[in-house]
Design a protein around this motif. Structure first.
Motif, PDB file in Angstrom:
ATOM      1  N   PRO A 118       1.660  29.275  32.742  1.00 28.30           N
ATOM      2  CA  PRO A 118       2.221  27.956  32.415  1.00 28.30           C
ATOM      3  C   PRO A 118       1.462  26.852  33.141  1.00 28.30           C
ATOM      4  CG  PRO A 118       3.589  29.056  34.039  1.00 28.30           C
ATOM      5  CD  PRO A 118       2.519  30.052  33.640  1.00 28.30           C
ATOM      6  N   PRO A 119       1.443  25.639  32.598  1.00 28.48           N
ATOM      7  CA  PRO A 119       0.778  24.516  33.288  1.00 28.48           C
ATOM      8  C   PRO A 119       1.595  24.046  34.479  1.00 28.48           C
ATOM      9  CG  PRO A 119       1.871  23.756  31.289  1.00 28.48           C
ATOM     10  CD  PRO A 119       2.005  25.248  31.299  1.00 28.48           C
ATOM     11  N   TYR A 120       0.960  23.270  35.351  1.00 28.71           N
ATOM     12  CA  TYR A 120       1.678  22.684  36.486  1.00 28.71           C
ATOM     13  C   TYR A 120       2.719  21.673  36.000  1.00 28.71           C
ATOM     14  CZ  TYR A 120      -1.415  24.724  40.020  1.00 28.71           C
ATOM     15  OH  TYR A 120      -2.087  25.594  40.831  1.00 28.71           O
ATOM     16  N   PHE A 121       2.354  20.931  34.950  1.00 30.21           N
ATOM     17  CA  PHE A 121       3.272  19.948  34.383  1.00 30.21           C
ATOM     18  C   PHE A 121       2.870  19.680  32.942  1.00 30.21           C
ATOM     19  CE2 PHE A 121      -0.294  17.538  36.025  1.00 30.21           C
ATOM     20  CZ  PHE A 121      -0.543  16.598  35.044  1.00 30.21           C
ATOM     21  N   THR A 122       3.762  19.099  32.186  1.00 27.36           N
ATOM     22  CA  THR A 122       3.460  18.712  30.808  1.00 27.36           C
ATOM     23  C   THR A 122       3.899  17.262  30.591  1.00 27.36           C
ATOM     24  OG1 THR A 122       5.612  19.474  29.989  1.00 27.36           O
ATOM     25  CG2 THR A 122       3.793  21.057  29.911  1.00 27.36           C
ATOM     26  N   VAL A 123       3.273  16.619  29.618  1.00 20.71           N
ATOM     27  CA  VAL A 123       3.666  15.265  29.208  1.00 20.71           C
ATOM     28  C   VAL A 123       4.039  15.337  27.737  1.00 20.71           C
ATOM     29  CG1 VAL A 123       2.931  12.873  28.895  1.00 20.71           C
ATOM     30  CG2 VAL A 123       2.131  14.182  30.889  1.00 20.71           C
ATOM     31  N   ASP A 124       5.269  15.037  27.429  1.00 18.58           N
ATOM     32  CA  ASP A 124       5.729  15.125  26.049  1.00 18.58           C
ATOM     33  C   ASP A 124       5.063  14.037  25.207  1.00 18.58           C
ATOM     34  OD1 ASP A 124       7.171  16.282  24.030  1.00 18.58           O
ATOM     35  OD2 ASP A 124       8.934  15.008  24.308  1.00 18.58           O
ATOM     36  N   MET A 125       4.461  14.432  24.095  1.00 17.86           N
ATOM     37  CA  MET A 125       3.820  13.479  23.182  1.00 17.86           C
ATOM     38  C   MET A 125       4.336  13.743  21.773  1.00 17.86           C
ATOM     39  SD  MET A 125      -0.120  13.670  24.558  1.00 17.86           S
ATOM     40  CE  MET A 125      -0.471  13.957  26.293  1.00 17.86           C
ATOM     41  N   PRO A 126       5.555  13.359  21.480  1.00 21.70           N
ATOM     42  CA  PRO A 126       6.121  13.691  20.164  1.00 21.70           C
ATOM     43  C   PRO A 126       5.404  12.959  19.041  1.00 21.70           C
ATOM     44  CG  PRO A 126       7.564  12.200  21.364  1.00 21.70           C
ATOM     45  CD  PRO A 126       6.497  12.612  22.319  1.00 21.70           C
ATOM     46  N   PRO A 127       5.086  13.647  17.948  1.00 18.30           N
ATOM     47  CA  PRO A 127       4.445  12.986  16.803  1.00 18.30           C
ATOM     48  C   PRO A 127       5.405  12.006  16.146  1.00 18.30           C
ATOM     49  CG  PRO A 127       5.042  15.248  16.258  1.00 18.30           C
ATOM     50  CD  PRO A 127       5.301  15.084  17.718  1.00 18.30           C
ATOM     51  N   VAL A 128       4.846  11.047  15.430  1.00 18.76           N
ATOM     52  CA  VAL A 128       5.678  10.021  14.799  1.00 18.76           C
ATOM     53  C   VAL A 128       6.528  10.603  13.663  1.00 18.76           C
ATOM     54  CG1 VAL A 128       4.205   8.087  15.410  1.00 18.76           C
ATOM     55  CG2 VAL A 128       3.731   9.360  13.325  1.00 18.76           C
ATOM     56  N   MET A 129       6.090  11.749  13.104  1.00 19.27           N
ATOM     57  CA  MET A 129       6.846  12.413  12.040  1.00 19.27           C
ATOM     58  C   MET A 129       6.409  13.866  11.965  1.00 19.27           C
ATOM     59  SD  MET A 129       4.934  10.851   8.655  1.00 19.27           S
ATOM     60  CE  MET A 129       4.943   9.174   9.307  1.00 19.27           C
ATOM     61  N   GLY A 130       7.167  14.674  11.244  1.00 22.37           N
ATOM     62  CA  GLY A 130       6.821  16.066  11.064  1.00 22.37           C
ATOM     63  C   GLY A 130       5.639  16.231  10.109  1.00 22.37           C
ATOM     64  N   VAL A 131       5.051  17.420  10.137  1.00 15.88           N
ATOM     65  CA  VAL A 131       3.873  17.689   9.320  1.00 15.88           C
ATOM     66  C   VAL A 131       4.189  17.579   7.831  1.00 15.88           C
ATOM     67  CG1 VAL A 131       2.262  19.512   8.627  1.00 15.88           C
ATOM     68  CG2 VAL A 131       2.703  19.092  11.047  1.00 15.88           C
ATOM     69  N   MET A 132       5.286  18.180   7.398  1.00 15.10           N
ATOM     70  CA  MET A 132       5.620  18.148   5.972  1.00 15.10           C
ATOM     71  C   MET A 132       5.950  16.731   5.516  1.00 15.10           C
ATOM     72  SD  MET A 132       5.503  19.933   3.335  1.00 15.10           S
ATOM     73  CE  MET A 132       5.225  21.505   4.131  1.00 15.10           C
ATOM     74  N   THR A 133       6.620  15.966   6.377  1.00 17.66           N
ATOM     75  CA  THR A 133       6.886  14.562   6.057  1.00 17.66           C
ATOM     76  C   THR A 133       5.585  13.802   5.881  1.00 17.66           C
ATOM     77  OG1 THR A 133       8.936  14.634   7.341  1.00 17.66           O
ATOM     78  CG2 THR A 133       8.053  12.457   6.834  1.00 17.66           C
ATOM     79  N   ALA A 134       4.626  14.054   6.772  1.00 16.59           N
ATOM     80  CA  ALA A 134       3.321  13.383   6.685  1.00 16.59           C
ATOM     81  C   ALA A 134       2.595  13.764   5.391  1.00 16.59           C
ATOM     82  CB  ALA A 134       2.465  13.737   7.896  1.00 16.59           C
ATOM     83  N   LEU A 135       2.649  15.042   5.016  1.00 11.03           N
ATOM     84  CA  LEU A 135       2.013  15.483   3.775  1.00 11.03           C
ATOM     85  C   LEU A 135       2.624  14.792   2.559  1.00 11.03           C
ATOM     86  CD1 LEU A 135       1.556  19.320   4.372  1.00 11.03           C
ATOM     87  CD2 LEU A 135      -0.259  17.723   3.796  1.00 11.03           C
ATOM     88  N   LEU A 136       3.950  14.789   2.502  1.00 19.07           N
ATOM     89  CA  LEU A 136       4.634  14.162   1.364  1.00 19.07           C
ATOM     90  C   LEU A 136       4.346  12.665   1.304  1.00 19.07           C
ATOM     91  CD1 LEU A 136       8.072  16.022   1.577  1.00 19.07           C
ATOM     92  CD2 LEU A 136       6.302  16.340  -0.159  1.00 19.07           C
ATOM     93  N   LEU A 137       4.364  12.015   2.466  1.00 21.18           N
ATOM     94  CA  LEU A 137       4.075  10.579   2.511  1.00 21.18           C
ATOM     95  C   LEU A 137       2.639  10.296   2.070  1.00 21.18           C
ATOM     96  CD1 LEU A 137       5.077   7.743   3.253  1.00 21.18           C
ATOM     97  CD2 LEU A 137       4.319   8.172   5.610  1.00 21.18           C
ATOM     98  N   ALA A 138       1.695  11.144   2.511  1.00 20.35           N
ATOM     99  CA  ALA A 138       0.289  10.958   2.130  1.00 20.35           C
ATOM    100  C   ALA A 138       0.109  11.097   0.625  1.00 20.35           C
ATOM    101  CB  ALA A 138      -0.596  11.963   2.871  1.00 20.35           C
ATOM    102  N   PHE A 139       0.739  12.129   0.033  1.00 21.27           N
ATOM    103  CA  PHE A 139       0.632  12.308  -1.414  1.00 21.27           C
ATOM    104  C   PHE A 139       1.268  11.130  -2.155  1.00 21.27           C
ATOM    105  CE2 PHE A 139       0.551  17.101  -0.584  1.00 21.27           C
ATOM    106  CZ  PHE A 139      -0.832  17.140  -0.668  1.00 21.27           C
TER     107      PHE A 139
END
Length: 388
Positions: A118-139
């Motif tokens: 495991p890493p010493y620490f992590t920094v949460d970087m949540p995406p602005v949207m889910g992958v499937m949402t991004a795909l549908l929005l792109a199409f």
């Protein structure tokens, strides 16, 4: 180091990672694990932006192109990509169970992440949207801007694509060797790397053989349609093949591909249109590699590789390859969202896929650009039939 291409950097990173993991103490390996975790989180944040930034303007631009010729070329490129994926699936399903120790990693670790420190620490970087949402929005945006012939939104999407391309070329790709070095240091420390490398040496041989077989099939079809010797056509395209191996870039190889395609008797007008377009939308070699590598990774972790799971992935991959950025490793970057959303890859499996893909990226690119010459010949013949 700046003068080295991406592939030499990746190979150096692999060697350094294995060396570090073999001799370094746990505290040092955890430093690399921390970097790898941070980079993985950054990658997760960027994935939806990659999907929207490349797919939306790509579809929008295709929809505003040169009518029937564009539709014919795009349709052939898509069918070729799907056929390449299916070839990879059926060959992989037949051969991989005999050369891979299926489920070997799953026997030791129920979760791939358990194998890593495991890493010493992590920094949460949540995406602005889910992958499937991004795909549908792109199409939706891409198809919508093509239908309404609107320029305003299309220009915004093109600007977004340039931003994402800059992010990939200036941040993601330069840091990728360090990420891969960190991952393989961790894998080596956990005792997995020897088995992984021995397995994928065999898989790479099969992938390159599939590239060559698929090129032969493409030129057999093209040669039959334009009444030329397919082996002679392939011989004419060898300069493009070897240029692509050296550059790892379909775009950089366009001038050579164009010249050699015209030598095969393709009309200048068709070659000038089809070859640059196919450099972006026809990635049959990359598809073969992605399907084979993903199936091998899944088999090692005892995940299902049924036709019902892989075929929808291949169909979506055919569309997503249109969005692949024109940088070394661009195809796997465009496919990350599908690997996660459709095949269930986590951060470790995704990182492993990136490393494995880029290790043979030059051969996939060479297959892509050489196949463009065959598609140009087929398009030339079909367009003449339509005109008649």
């Amino acid at each position: 180091m700046k003068k080295l291409g991406l592939l030499p950097k990746i190979l150096i990173a692999l060697i350094l990672g294995i060396a570090i993991g073999a001799v370094a103490p746990e505290a040092v390996v955890k430093v690399f694990a921390t970097f790898s975790g941070l980079f993985g989180n950054l990658l997760g944040f960027v994935i939806p932006l990659i999907i929207i930034g490349f797919i939306a303007p790509g579809i929008g631009e295709l929809g505003k192109g040169a009518g029937r010729l564009l539709g014919l070329t795009a349709g052939l490129a898509y069918l070729s990509t799907i056929a390449a994926g299916l070839l990879a699936f059926f060959v992989g399903s037949s051969l991989f169970p005999h050369i891979l120790d299926v489920g070997s990693l799953a026997k030791e670790f129920a979760n791939p992440e358990e194998a890593l420190l495991p890493p010493y620490f992590t920094v949460d970087m949540p995406p602005v949207m889910g992958v499937m949402t991004a795909l549908l929005l792109a199409f939706t945006i891409g198809l919508g801007s093509a239908v309404i012939k609107g320029d305003t939104l299309q220009k915004v999407m093109v600007d977004l694509r340039e931003i994402v391309e800059k992010l990939i070329s200036s941040v993601i790709i330069p840091l990728l060797p360090i990420h891969i070095m960190s991952l393989f240091a961790n894998l080596t420390y956990g005792g997995q790397v020897q088995m992984i490398l021995s397995v994928f040496a065999k898989v790479f041989v099969i992938i390159i053989a599939l590239h060559l077989v698929y090129l032969l099939v493409q030129y057999l079809v093209a040669g039959q349609m334009i009444r030329k010797n397919p082996l002679g056509m392939i011989k004419n395209m060898l300069p493009a093949y070897f240029t692509a191996i050296g550059t790892q870039s379909s775009a950089s190889t366009i001038p050579v591909t164009l010249r050699q395609t015209k030598k095969n008797g393709v009309s200048e007008k068709i070659a000038d249109f089809v070859v640059p377009l196919c450099a972006t939308i026809h990635l049959s070699g990359s598809t073969i590699t992605l399907v084979c590598c993903s199936m091998a990774v899944m088999m090692l972790h005892d995940m299902s590789t049924s036709f019902g799971m892989i075929f929808p992935f291949i169909l979506m991959l055919g569309v997503t390859m249109v969005a692949a950025p024109g940088v070394p490793g661009g195809a796997v970057m465009a496919a990350i969202g599908l690997l996660e959303s459709m095949l269930g890859f986590g951060p470790t499996l995704t990182s492993l896929m990136i490393a494995l893909y880029i290790a043979q990226d030059s051969f996939g690119t060479a297959c892509n650009v050489t196949g463009d010459g065959a598609l140009a010949a087929i398009t030339d013949r079909l367009s003449k039939s339509d005109a008649a």
